[in-house]
Design a protein around this motif. Sequence first.
Motif, PDB file in Angstrom:
ATOM      1  N   GLN A 116       9.073   1.108  13.006  1.00 11.83           N
ATOM      2  CA  GLN A 116       8.979   0.158  11.900  1.00 11.83           C
ATOM      3  C   GLN A 116       7.521  -0.143  11.557  1.00 11.83           C
ATOM      4  OE1 GLN A 116      11.436  -2.867  13.744  1.00 11.83           O
ATOM      5  NE2 GLN A 116      13.154  -2.436  12.356  1.00 11.83           N
ATOM      6  N   ASN A 117       6.700  -0.316  12.583  1.00  6.18           N
ATOM      7  CA  ASN A 117       5.281  -0.575  12.343  1.00  6.18           C
ATOM      8  C   ASN A 117       4.619   0.627  11.676  1.00  6.18           C
ATOM      9  OD1 ASN A 117       3.104  -2.413  12.539  1.00  6.18           O
ATOM     10  ND2 ASN A 117       2.284  -1.295  14.295  1.00  6.18           N
ATOM     11  N   GLY A 118       5.038   1.826  12.096  1.00  2.00           N
ATOM     12  CA  GLY A 118       4.507   3.036  11.479  1.00  2.00           C
ATOM     13  C   GLY A 118       4.909   3.160  10.023  1.00  2.00           C
ATOM     14  N   LEU A 119       6.146   2.804   9.711  1.00  2.50           N
ATOM     15  CA  LEU A 119       6.620   2.875   8.330  1.00  2.50           C
ATOM     16  C   LEU A 119       5.918   1.841   7.446  1.00  2.50           C
ATOM     17  CD1 LEU A 119      10.440   3.466   8.907  1.00  2.50           C
ATOM     18  CD2 LEU A 119       8.801   5.068   7.887  1.00  2.50           C
ATOM     19  N   ILE A 120       5.660   0.666   8.008  1.00  3.88           N
ATOM     20  CA  ILE A 120       4.909  -0.352   7.258  1.00  3.88           C
ATOM     21  C   ILE A 120       3.531   0.196   6.892  1.00  3.88           C
ATOM     22  CG2 ILE A 120       3.777  -2.609   7.421  1.00  3.88           C
ATOM     23  CD1 ILE A 120       6.139  -3.483   9.234  1.00  3.88           C
ATOM     24  N   SER A 121       2.888   0.841   7.850  1.00  2.00           N
ATOM     25  CA  SER A 121       1.552   1.390   7.614  1.00  2.00           C
ATOM     26  C   SER A 121       1.588   2.574   6.652  1.00  2.00           C
ATOM     27  CB  SER A 121       0.928   1.823   8.947  1.00  2.00           C
ATOM     28  OG  SER A 121       0.755   0.715   9.799  1.00  2.00           O
ATOM     29  N   LEU A 122       2.598   3.421   6.803  1.00  2.00           N
ATOM     30  CA  LEU A 122       2.692   4.619   5.965  1.00  2.00           C
ATOM     31  C   LEU A 122       2.957   4.278   4.502  1.00  2.00           C
ATOM     32  CD1 LEU A 122       2.690   7.728   6.008  1.00  2.00           C
ATOM     33  CD2 LEU A 122       5.155   7.633   6.483  1.00  2.00           C
ATOM     34  N   ASN A 163      -7.197   6.110   4.325  1.00  2.00           N
ATOM     35  CA  ASN A 163      -6.343   5.226   5.116  1.00  2.00           C
ATOM     36  C   ASN A 163      -5.511   5.964   6.157  1.00  2.00           C
ATOM     37  OD1 ASN A 163      -6.351   2.205   4.298  1.00  2.00           O
ATOM     38  ND2 ASN A 163      -6.548   3.299   2.357  1.00  2.00           N
ATOM     39  N   MET A 164      -5.383   7.278   6.016  1.00  2.00           N
ATOM     40  CA  MET A 164      -4.632   8.038   7.013  1.00  2.00           C
ATOM     41  C   MET A 164      -5.503   8.505   8.175  1.00  2.00           C
ATOM     42  SD  MET A 164      -1.446   8.018   6.656  1.00  2.00           S
ATOM     43  CE  MET A 164      -1.163   9.219   7.951  1.00  2.00           C
ATOM     44  N   ILE A 165      -6.788   8.160   8.170  1.00  2.00           N
ATOM     45  CA  ILE A 165      -7.635   8.472   9.324  1.00  2.00           C
ATOM     46  C   ILE A 165      -7.132   7.663  10.524  1.00  2.00           C
ATOM     47  CG2 ILE A 165      -9.970   8.308  10.280  1.00  2.00           C
ATOM     48  CD1 ILE A 165     -11.022   8.630   7.409  1.00  2.00           C
ATOM     49  N   PRO A 166      -6.867   8.299  11.655  1.00  2.00           N
ATOM     50  CA  PRO A 166      -6.298   7.587  12.812  1.00  2.00           C
ATOM     51  C   PRO A 166      -7.373   6.865  13.628  1.00  2.00           C
ATOM     52  CG  PRO A 166      -6.495   9.902  13.334  1.00  2.00           C
ATOM     53  CD  PRO A 166      -6.939   9.756  11.892  1.00  2.00           C
ATOM     54  N   PHE A 167      -7.960   5.851  13.015  1.00  2.00           N
ATOM     55  CA  PHE A 167      -9.072   5.159  13.672  1.00  2.00           C
ATOM     56  C   PHE A 167      -9.033   3.674  13.333  1.00  2.00           C
ATOM     57  CE2 PHE A 167     -13.462   3.546  13.593  1.00  2.00           C
ATOM     58  CZ  PHE A 167     -13.842   3.816  14.908  1.00  2.00           C
ATOM     59  N   GLY A 168      -9.349   2.840  14.326  1.00  3.07           N
ATOM     60  CA  GLY A 168      -9.481   1.407  14.102  1.00  3.07           C
ATOM     61  C   GLY A 168      -8.242   0.793  13.479  1.00  3.07           C
ATOM     62  N   PRO A 169      -8.439  -0.054  12.462  1.00  2.00           N
ATOM     63  CA  PRO A 169      -7.302  -0.741  11.841  1.00  2.00           C
ATOM     64  C   PRO A 169      -6.633   0.066  10.726  1.00  2.00           C
ATOM     65  CG  PRO A 169      -9.330  -1.538  10.869  1.00  2.00           C
ATOM     66  CD  PRO A 169      -9.729  -0.523  11.932  1.00  2.00           C
ATOM     67  N   LEU A 170      -7.068   1.305  10.520  1.00  5.94           N
ATOM     68  CA  LEU A 170      -6.535   2.094   9.410  1.00  5.94           C
ATOM     69  C   LEU A 170      -5.080   2.497   9.657  1.00  5.94           C
ATOM     70  CD1 LEU A 170      -9.638   4.346   8.667  1.00  5.94           C
ATOM     71  CD2 LEU A 170      -8.892   2.302   7.432  1.00  5.94           C
ATOM     72  N   TRP A 178       3.335   6.050  16.227  1.00  4.57           N
ATOM     73  CA  TRP A 178       4.785   6.143  16.074  1.00  4.57           C
ATOM     74  C   TRP A 178       5.271   7.583  16.216  1.00  4.57           C
ATOM     75  CZ3 TRP A 178       6.693   7.038  10.556  1.00  4.57           C
ATOM     76  CH2 TRP A 178       8.047   7.417  10.556  1.00  4.57           C
ATOM     77  N   SER A 179       4.682   8.508  15.445  1.00  2.00           N
ATOM     78  CA  SER A 179       5.188   9.882  15.429  1.00  2.00           C
ATOM     79  C   SER A 179       4.067  10.867  15.103  1.00  2.00           C
ATOM     80  CB  SER A 179       6.305  10.013  14.385  1.00  2.00           C
ATOM     81  OG  SER A 179       6.636  11.367  14.160  1.00  2.00           O
ATOM     82  N   LYS A 180       3.801  11.763  16.030  1.00  2.00           N
ATOM     83  CA  LYS A 180       2.775  12.777  15.794  1.00  2.00           C
ATOM     84  C   LYS A 180       3.179  13.723  14.665  1.00  2.00           C
ATOM     85  CE  LYS A 180       0.936  12.770  20.502  1.00  2.00           C
ATOM     86  NZ  LYS A 180       0.722  13.551  21.751  1.00  2.00           N
ATOM     87  N   ALA A 181       4.468  14.025  14.576  1.00  2.00           N
ATOM     88  CA  ALA A 181       4.942  14.942  13.539  1.00  2.00           C
ATOM     89  C   ALA A 181       4.786  14.328  12.148  1.00  2.00           C
ATOM     90  CB  ALA A 181       6.403  15.309  13.792  1.00  2.00           C
TER      91      ALA A 181
END
Length: 206
Positions: A116-122, A163-170, A178-181
Amino acid sequence: MRFSGRELRDLTVAWLALGLAFTFFLDNGLATGLLRGEFPVGEAARTFVLSLLTVGVGFLLHELAHKVVAIRFGQVAEFRADYSMLALAVAAGLAGFLFAAPGAVYHGGRSITKRQNGLISLAGPVTNVLLVAAFFPLVFLDGLLGSVGGLGVVINALLAGFNMIPFGPLDGRKVLAWSKAVFAVSFAVCAGLAALALLGPGLAFG
């Protein structure tokens, strides 16, 4: 979906401040004119409107997408502007640099899963990708609409990729957790669009 008075104020201030920052960044002659006591009002107004319709819309809908999905998962979610960062963004625009960290949607409430947290971010980057598609047809038009389309494509592609950079609050960091795939696919799409936008000659201004 409800908005508090403070949230509406923060969204409005952030939208206008980003529009102003990008106005100076996109047309650095305006800052020079201010120093000389010469300010082309018509040119500034055109660039300001262009910025509001592209940068502003991309930012607003990105943040609102986070809010909508968070609320769907039972969270209390509100946007909060970072006024010091907004002031810095305007100052950077005046100096000819690009910087934008207007604030963020903060959410809380009952416990949520990593998915759910991943979907909110995505939701934010996905919204920017959809806006790229929405602005793209305007690129082929002349005049202001062509400029809106070109800049809208570039800005939203860059917002999605950044925003898709996997760093900090991004956002990318939470999607990856959530999911590497899902991260791999979404990052490839967003980063690819950002690269194409940067390499597309003259795209930003139609």
